[in-house]
Design an enzyme around this catalytic site. Sequence first.
Site, short mmCIF file in Angstrom:
data_model
loop_
_atom_site.label_atom_id
_atom_site.label_comp_id
_atom_site.label_asym_id
_atom_site.label_seq_id
_atom_site.Cartn_x
_atom_site.Cartn_y
_atom_site.Cartn_z
N THR A 1 -1.93 -0.65 -4.20
CA THR A 1 -2.90 0.45 -4.30
C THR A 1 -2.26 1.74 -3.81
O THR A 1 -1.42 1.71 -2.90
CB THR A 1 -4.18 0.11 -3.50
OG1 THR A 1 -5.20 1.07 -3.80
CG2 THR A 1 -3.94 0.09 -2.01
N ILE B 1 0.82 -1.21 0.00
CA ILE B 1 0.00 0.00 0.00
C ILE B 1 0.86 1.26 0.00
O ILE B 1 1.91 1.30 0.65
CB ILE B 1 -0.93 -0.02 1.23
CG1 ILE B 1 -1.87 -1.24 1.15
CG2 ILE B 1 -1.73 1.26 1.38
CD1 ILE B 1 -2.56 -1.58 2.46
N CYS B 2 0.42 2.29 -0.74
CA CYS B 2 1.05 3.61 -0.74
C CYS B 2 2.47 3.55 -1.32
O CYS B 2 2.65 3.20 -2.47
CB CYS B 2 1.03 4.17 0.69
SG CYS B 2 1.48 5.91 0.83
N ILE B 3 3.49 3.86 -0.52
CA ILE B 3 4.88 3.82 -0.99
C ILE B 3 5.50 2.44 -0.82
O ILE B 3 6.54 2.13 -1.43
CB ILE B 3 5.74 4.89 -0.25
CG1 ILE B 3 7.10 5.08 -0.92
CG2 ILE B 3 5.90 4.53 1.22
CD1 ILE B 3 7.05 5.60 -2.33
#
Length: 217
Positions: free
Chosen positions: A190, A135-137
């Site tokens: 995501t 998720i994210c970075i």
Amino acid sequence: MMKVAVILSGCGVYDGAEIHESVLTMLALVRAGAEPEFLAPDIPQLHVVNHLTGEVASGESRNVLVESARIARGKIKDIAQANVGDYAAVFFPGGFGAAKNLSDFAIKGADCQIQADVLRFAKAVAAAGKPACYICIAPAMIPHVYGSGTAVTIGTDEATAAAITAMGGQHISCPVKEFVIDKDRKLVSTPAYMLAENIADAATGIEAAVKATLALI
């Protein structure tokens, strides 16, 4: 109830795990009938950031496992002691801790390395063919775990996408409320707060990604 692992990287967006993303991941998992178990490496943080000012706090040090225990309400294990066979899937919330503590991507970009205990666990997950969600970075770590050609997203940030491509990943631009799936590797990613303008945006994408990951079990 199936047990899944959630890998934390501290507590706080600028130097650890992103708290909203961590909690939203946990909530989506529990609502889907899974039992999350928290893991983190027992190592010092890269640095401590004053989240009020955004500045690095000089002379202060914190431990990733100890700080992650704040989010886990004390129930957390050292990832070095974890057995991949105990979990049906694994989830990596974002926050700069993924790029500063779980890896050094924030410092070295495409030349980064993943922390040894985290890399061992993540590679064991991949080798066992178990689903994983980044998720994210956190997806910036994916090429070092799954190898060249792996489909991955961090959203639309061009510099981060270029670094992922340089590491051999296949970056796919993705809206905040959606996700990218590499079905051959049972891998989901995501953007969350790489793009989210509010917690609702992040929640929609994370919940969709969690459901897609659990469906691969």
